[in-house]
Design a protein around this motif. Structure first.
Motif, PDB file in Angstrom:
ATOM      1  N   TYR A 216       6.046  -4.004   8.312  1.00  0.00           N
ATOM      2  CA  TYR A 216       5.673  -5.400   8.061  1.00  0.00           C
ATOM      3  C   TYR A 216       5.227  -5.582   6.602  1.00  0.00           C
ATOM      4  N   SER A 217       4.319  -4.721   6.131  1.00  0.00           N
ATOM      5  CA  SER A 217       3.858  -4.848   4.733  1.00  0.00           C
ATOM      6  C   SER A 217       5.036  -4.732   3.780  1.00  0.00           C
ATOM      7  N   ALA A 218       5.938  -3.785   4.078  1.00  0.00           N
ATOM      8  CA  ALA A 218       7.075  -3.560   3.180  1.00  0.00           C
ATOM      9  C   ALA A 218       8.021  -4.762   3.188  1.00  0.00           C
TER      10      ALA A 218
ATOM     11  N   THR B  97       4.201   6.819  -0.714  1.00  0.00           N
ATOM     12  CA  THR B  97       3.319   7.512   0.242  1.00  0.00           C
ATOM     13  C   THR B  97       2.097   8.117  -0.439  1.00  0.00           C
ATOM     14  N   ASP B  98       1.019   8.112   0.331  1.00  0.00           N
ATOM     15  CA  ASP B  98      -0.308   8.576  -0.086  1.00  0.00           C
ATOM     16  C   ASP B  98      -0.479   9.957   0.547  1.00  0.00           C
ATOM     17  N   GLU B  99      -0.480  10.991  -0.260  1.00  0.00           N
ATOM     18  CA  GLU B  99      -0.268  12.325   0.304  1.00  0.00           C
ATOM     19  C   GLU B  99      -1.442  13.286   0.151  1.00  0.00           C
TER      20      GLU B  99
ATOM     21  N   PRO C 276       0.870  -1.185   0.000  1.00  0.00           N
ATOM     22  CA  PRO C 276       0.000   0.000   0.000  1.00  0.00           C
ATOM     23  C   PRO C 276       0.904   1.230   0.000  1.00  0.00           C
ATOM     24  N   ILE C 277       0.388   2.345  -0.455  1.00  0.00           N
ATOM     25  CA  ILE C 277       1.143   3.590  -0.232  1.00  0.00           C
ATOM     26  C   ILE C 277       0.607   4.155   1.075  1.00  0.00           C
ATOM     27  N   PHE C 278       1.512   4.623   1.909  1.00  0.00           N
ATOM     28  CA  PHE C 278       1.158   4.908   3.300  1.00  0.00           C
ATOM     29  C   PHE C 278       0.806   6.384   3.505  1.00  0.00           C
ATOM     30  N   TYR C 279      -0.200   6.615   4.330  1.00  0.00           N
ATOM     31  CA  TYR C 279      -0.601   7.989   4.628  1.00  0.00           C
ATOM     32  C   TYR C 279       0.524   8.704   5.368  1.00  0.00           C
ATOM     33  N   VAL C 280       0.698   9.970   5.022  1.00  0.00           N
ATOM     34  CA  VAL C 280       1.774  10.728   5.661  1.00  0.00           C
ATOM     35  C   VAL C 280       1.264  11.584   6.821  1.00  0.00           C
TER      36      VAL C 280
ATOM     37  N   HIS D 255      -3.019  -7.981  11.322  1.00  0.00           N
ATOM     38  CA  HIS D 255      -2.380  -6.824  11.971  1.00  0.00           C
ATOM     39  C   HIS D 255      -1.467  -7.210  13.132  1.00  0.00           C
ATOM     40  N   TRP D 256      -0.517  -6.329  13.408  1.00  0.00           N
ATOM     41  CA  TRP D 256       0.261  -6.399  14.633  1.00  0.00           C
ATOM     42  C   TRP D 256      -0.472  -5.607  15.701  1.00  0.00           C
ATOM     43  N   THR D 257      -0.580  -6.192  16.875  1.00  0.00           N
ATOM     44  CA  THR D 257      -1.176  -5.477  18.004  1.00  0.00           C
ATOM     45  C   THR D 257      -0.091  -5.354  19.077  1.00  0.00           C
TER      46      THR D 257
ATOM     47  N   ILE E 297      -1.407  -6.117   0.960  1.00  0.00           N
ATOM     48  CA  ILE E 297      -2.185  -5.118   1.721  1.00  0.00           C
ATOM     49  C   ILE E 297      -2.517  -5.657   3.109  1.00  0.00           C
ATOM     50  N   GLY E 298      -2.858  -4.743   4.017  1.00  0.00           N
ATOM     51  CA  GLY E 298      -3.393  -5.154   5.305  1.00  0.00           C
ATOM     52  C   GLY E 298      -4.893  -5.382   5.179  1.00  0.00           C
ATOM     53  N   LYS E 299      -5.456  -6.127   6.110  1.00  0.00           N
ATOM     54  CA  LYS E 299      -6.883  -6.482   6.029  1.00  0.00           C
ATOM     55  C   LYS E 299      -7.790  -5.248   6.117  1.00  0.00           C
ATOM     56  N   ASP E 300      -7.265  -4.152   6.680  1.00  0.00           N
ATOM     57  CA  ASP E 300      -8.074  -2.942   6.842  1.00  0.00           C
ATOM     58  C   ASP E 300      -8.461  -2.306   5.516  1.00  0.00           C
ATOM     59  N   ILE E 301      -7.721  -2.613   4.445  1.00  0.00           N
ATOM     60  CA  ILE E 301      -8.026  -1.940   3.177  1.00  0.00           C
ATOM     61  C   ILE E 301      -8.434  -2.948   2.091  1.00  0.00           C
ATOM     62  N   LEU E 302      -9.014  -4.043   2.568  1.00  0.00           N
ATOM     63  CA  LEU E 302      -9.448  -5.113   1.660  1.00  0.00           C
ATOM     64  C   LEU E 302     -10.556  -4.636   0.714  1.00  0.00           C
TER      65      LEU E 302
ATOM     66  N   PRO F 173       5.869   6.532  10.375  1.00  0.00           N
ATOM     67  CA  PRO F 173       5.674   5.097  10.139  1.00  0.00           C
ATOM     68  C   PRO F 173       5.660   4.285  11.431  1.00  0.00           C
ATOM     69  N   HIS F 174       4.880   3.217  11.448  1.00  0.00           N
ATOM     70  CA  HIS F 174       4.915   2.302  12.598  1.00  0.00           C
ATOM     71  C   HIS F 174       5.192   0.877  12.138  1.00  0.00           C
ATOM     72  N   LEU F 175       5.207  -0.015  13.103  1.00  0.00           N
ATOM     73  CA  LEU F 175       5.618  -1.392  12.835  1.00  0.00           C
ATOM     74  C   LEU F 175       4.825  -2.053  11.706  1.00  0.00           C
TER      75      LEU F 175
HETATM   76  O1  ME8 Z   1      -4.618   2.829   4.309  1.00  0.00           O
HETATM   77  N1  ME8 Z   1      -0.334  -4.289  11.385  1.00  0.00           N
HETATM   78  O2  ME8 Z   1      -2.579   3.899   4.428  1.00  0.00           O
HETATM   79  P1  ME8 Z   1      -2.130   3.594   5.938  1.00  0.00           P
HETATM   80  C1  ME8 Z   1       0.064  -4.620  10.143  1.00  0.00           C
HETATM   81  N2  ME8 Z   1      -3.032   5.167   2.227  1.00  0.00           N
HETATM   82  N3  ME8 Z   1       0.002  -3.797   9.096  1.00  0.00           N
HETATM   83  C2  ME8 Z   1      -0.473  -2.572   9.304  1.00  0.00           C
HETATM   84  C3  ME8 Z   1      -0.917  -2.147  10.577  1.00  0.00           C
HETATM   85  C4  ME8 Z   1      -0.813  -3.072  11.651  1.00  0.00           C
HETATM   86  N4  ME8 Z   1      -1.167  -2.773  12.887  1.00  0.00           N
HETATM   87  N5  ME8 Z   1      -1.332  -0.893  10.464  1.00  0.00           N
HETATM   88  C5  ME8 Z   1      -1.149  -0.532   9.163  1.00  0.00           C
HETATM   89  C6  ME8 Z   1      -3.749   3.548   3.838  1.00  0.00           C
HETATM   90  N6  ME8 Z   1      -0.616  -1.544   8.462  1.00  0.00           N
HETATM   91  C7  ME8 Z   1      -3.856   4.051   2.432  1.00  0.00           C
HETATM   92  C8  ME8 Z   1      -3.510   2.941   1.485  1.00  0.00           C
HETATM   93  S1  ME8 Z   1      -3.123   1.988  -0.986  1.00  0.00           S
HETATM   94  C9  ME8 Z   1      -3.587   2.413  -2.498  1.00  0.00           C
HETATM   95  C10 ME8 Z   1      -3.642   3.300   0.038  1.00  0.00           C
HETATM   96  C11 ME8 Z   1      -0.241  -1.537   7.055  1.00  0.00           C
HETATM   97  O3  ME8 Z   1      -0.964   4.470   6.203  1.00  0.00           O
HETATM   98  C12 ME8 Z   1      -1.179  -2.419   6.250  1.00  0.00           C
HETATM   99  O4  ME8 Z   1      -0.578  -2.732   5.031  1.00  0.00           O
HETATM  100  O5  ME8 Z   1      -3.280   3.657   6.843  1.00  0.00           O
HETATM  101  C13 ME8 Z   1      -2.317  -1.482   6.008  1.00  0.00           C
HETATM  102  O6  ME8 Z   1      -3.159  -1.911   4.968  1.00  0.00           O
HETATM  103  C14 ME8 Z   1      -1.576  -0.223   5.665  1.00  0.00           C
HETATM  104  O7  ME8 Z   1      -0.438  -0.235   6.536  1.00  0.00           O
HETATM  105  C15 ME8 Z   1      -2.416   1.019   5.897  1.00  0.00           C
HETATM  106  O8  ME8 Z   1      -1.570   2.119   5.845  1.00  0.00           O
END
Ligand code: ME8
Length: 593
Positions: A66-68, A91-93, A52-56, A338-340, A306-311, A60-62
């Motif tokens: 993990y996804s990377a 990154t998703d900006e 996924p591209i990550f929100y800025v 997810h990691w908790t 991807i993580g399950k949150d963005i399925l 960053p967290h664990l």
């Molecule tokens: O959702 N455990 O970005 P995001 C494992 N920008 N993986 C985790 C996690 C956790 N506790 N928390 C986050 C977005 N992730 C969008 C995505 S893609 C086109 C756009 C990982 O910064 C996991 O891969 O919220 C999750 O899907 C992603 O970070 C969400 O990152």
């Protein structure tokens, strides 16, 4: 984890359809041909994997690491197999939440995004994430790709002007059905509405905007999923998507009024509207592939981690957009859980966010990579503690693997510092030499290991691959222990031949483990293989022929000088009670004979 039925009712969505609403254009021919085209190119050596591209909006967290690491592992494995692999992260900006975070930080949005995007990049570089492209959605190439993509959907009559009324979560940048919303109290005790899935606050939104004809894709999506039962992995997530698709699938709002959201890409031809951040974000995968002109080599072999949150976004919205645009669908969507921490989701308010950069400085990049991939199970959530990391790394990398290397290269056993000879009289193919039944079983296990590991890497069950490698390392340690080569009499030529054979076999085992571990712990594997004298061009998956001398073939390593001794393979972590988050001291791994 419960998955709410995301599309339970249509009641909350009211939109006026465009008077010029066109029939869905030739849509019904796309799904099958698009899905089919994903199966036709069997011999294609191109491979394209994304995170996924990550929100800025935050550091960053664990979970991000993990996804990377998962995607990096698959990318590196494909390179070993000789694939031409492309690996994208970034990154998703854009979007309201970034706009608000920049405001709160007192920075202009672009400076804010650049700062946080650099943090992600620094983390990934520090952890040897070998991406081939790092995309930021604020780049011009992406802007052009999104505008083009939008225009294709518009020209096909799949987007129309309507109005949306319903719940919206800015934190999740997601629209919600009433059944997905519950009551809660905020930090001041005020009653608020929250998303039942994420716990984030939601607000009622009523806006004129553009709608995508998602409803038209319900049955093509079902066909695609049913025709490709491996497309969403693991299967439990495939089943979740199928279930969602059997519910109502309303059209989707794909823009926001510019007066509310300025930080995003304007709708082509309508400056009053900004493209919905998820349309913008998902197109990043195409941008990296070279869309709109040069994506063909990569696009038909795309797979997403991807993580399950963005399925929902990846397995419903994204394939629907792609079908609409007449593009092939992803080959696989690899979903992980997810990691908790302390059994709870990581969050700033709970103060339990694990900083992956800190952790990788304490445990090393390879240490964190190994831990995440060895303990992370895609099917279910895992809890993180520093203590678990230290225990695992000490047991498996320092003691078991490092100890084995130490034993087999120790000058006391191997004074000439060479890859010694294998003697087939000592270890004949049929019983009769000095080997015992368990030794033959070990050889079988190591011979089969590459196939076992490949199967698990392919399905992103890296933890199973590591479990299998670790079991073999234990078998090899058992083999050395059983025959105690340090007790053999070097002056007796038969004993010497047997000693050499034991060491030859053990080094061959180590060579296989080091080769297979490269995608997971690249630095440690490099150290191990270099110590064995294995050259860089001898480390690909074609080099996984175990113990050729036992098969009656030549072994290119026999008689070769070992590489120089570069110290312990992986340093033990002294303090096992590490959860106080103090840096740990390291010491040399246990020294076996
Ligand atoms: O959702 N455990 O970005 P995001 C494992 N920008 N993986 C985790 C996690 C956790 N506790 N928390 C986050 C977005 N992730 C969008 C995505 S893609 C086109 C756009 C990982 O910064 C996991 O891969 O919220 C999750 O899907 C992603 O970070 C969400 O990152």
């Amino acid at each position: 984890m419960k998955f709410p039925y995301l599309f339970a009712t249509r009641a909350v969505l009211r939109f006026q359809q465009s008077p010029f609403l066109l029939p869905v254009p030739a849509l019904w021919t796309h799904p099958r041909s698009a899905a089919l085209s994903t199966r036709l190119c069997k011999d294609d050596r191109s491979y394209y994997i994304t995170t996924p591209i990550f929100y800025v909006n935050a550091s960053p967290h664990l979970g991000h690491l993990y996804s990377a690491v998962l995607a990096d592992c698959l990318h590196r494995y494909k390179l070993l197999q000789g694939f031409n692999s492309k690996f994208a992260t970034g990154t998703d900006e854009h979007g309201l939440k970034i706009q608000q975070a920049a405001e709160a930080a007192g920075k202009d949005p672009m400076t804010f995004c650049t700062d946080v995007s650099k943090q992600f990049r620094h983390l990934f570089d520090s952890c040897n994430i070998s991406y081939t492209d790092y995309i930021r959605t604020t780049e011009q190439r992406h802007h052009e790709a999104v505008e083009h993509f939008w225009s294709v959907l518009w020209n096909k009559g799949l987007i129309y002007k309507g109005s949306y009324e319903g719940w919206y979560s800015t934190q999740d940048e997601s629209f919600l059905m009433p059944s997905q919303v519950g009551d809660a109290l905020d930090s001041l005790g005020k009653e608020i509405k929250v998303s039942l899935e994420s716990g984030h606050k939601v607000e009622w939104m009523k806006e004129e905007n553009y709608m995508f004809r998602l409803s038209a894709f319900q049955s093509p999506l079902l066909d695609w999923l049913r025709g490709n039962p491996q497309v969403v992995q693991p299967d439990r997530f495939h089943q979740v998507v199928l279930k969602w698709l059997q519910e109502d699938l309303p059209d989707l709002s794909v823009s926001r009024q510019r007066s509310r959201l300025q930080w995003g890409i304007p709708v082509p031809g309508d400056d009053e509207q900004t493209i919905y951040v998820w349309v913008d974000a998902l197109v990043n995968y195409l941008t990296v592939a070279g869309y709109p002109d040069k994506h063909n080599q990569w696009w038909h072999v795309a797979r997403h981690v991807i993580g399950k949150d963005i399925l929902k976004f990846h397995a419903i919205y994204w394939p629907a957009f792609l079908l609409g645009a007449g593009l092939p669908l992803p080959r696989v969507i690899h979903v992980h859980s997810h990691w908790t921490v302390g059994g709870k989701k990581m969050s700033k308010s709970l103060g339990n966010v694990v900083n992956p950069l800190d952790r990788s400085q304490i445990f090393t990049a390879d240490g964190m990579r190994y831990f995440l991939l060895r303990q992370g199970v895609p099917d279910s959530d895992c809890d993180y503690t520093d203590n678990k990391v230290a225990k695992l790394l000490n047991a498996e990398l320092a003691d078991s693997l490092g100890g084995l290397l130490n034993r087999c290269t120790a000058p006391a056993l191997n004074p000439a510092q060479v890859y010694p000879s294998f003697c087939s009289q000592s270890f004949p193919r049929e019983q009769g030499g000095r080997a015992v039944g368990e030794d033959y079983l070990m050889l079988d296990a190591v011979k089969n290991l590459p196939a076992v590991v490949e199967k698990h890497y392919e399905t992103m069950h890296v933890y199973k691959a590591l479990e299998a490698i670790n079991a073999c390392v234990r078998l090899t340690n058992g083999f050395v222990q059983r025959h105690a080569p340090w007790k053999l009499d070097r002056k007796d030529s038969e004993d010497q031949r047997w000693l050499d054979t034991i060491i030859h076999i053990s080094l061959e085992c180590l060579r296989i483990y080091g080769t297979l571990l490269q995608p997971v712990v690249p630095e440690t594997s490099n150290k191990l293989l270099s110590r064995l004298g294995v050259q860089p061009h001898e480390r690909s998956s074609t080099a996984l022929n175990f113990l050729p001398r036992y098969q009656g073939m030549d072994c290119p390593f026999e008689g070769r000088a070992l590489g120089s001794d570069c110290g312990v393979l992986f340093s033990r972590l002294e303090n096992q009670n590490a959860d106080k988050q103090k840096p740990m001291k390291t010491k040399k791994s246990a020294n076996f004979k």
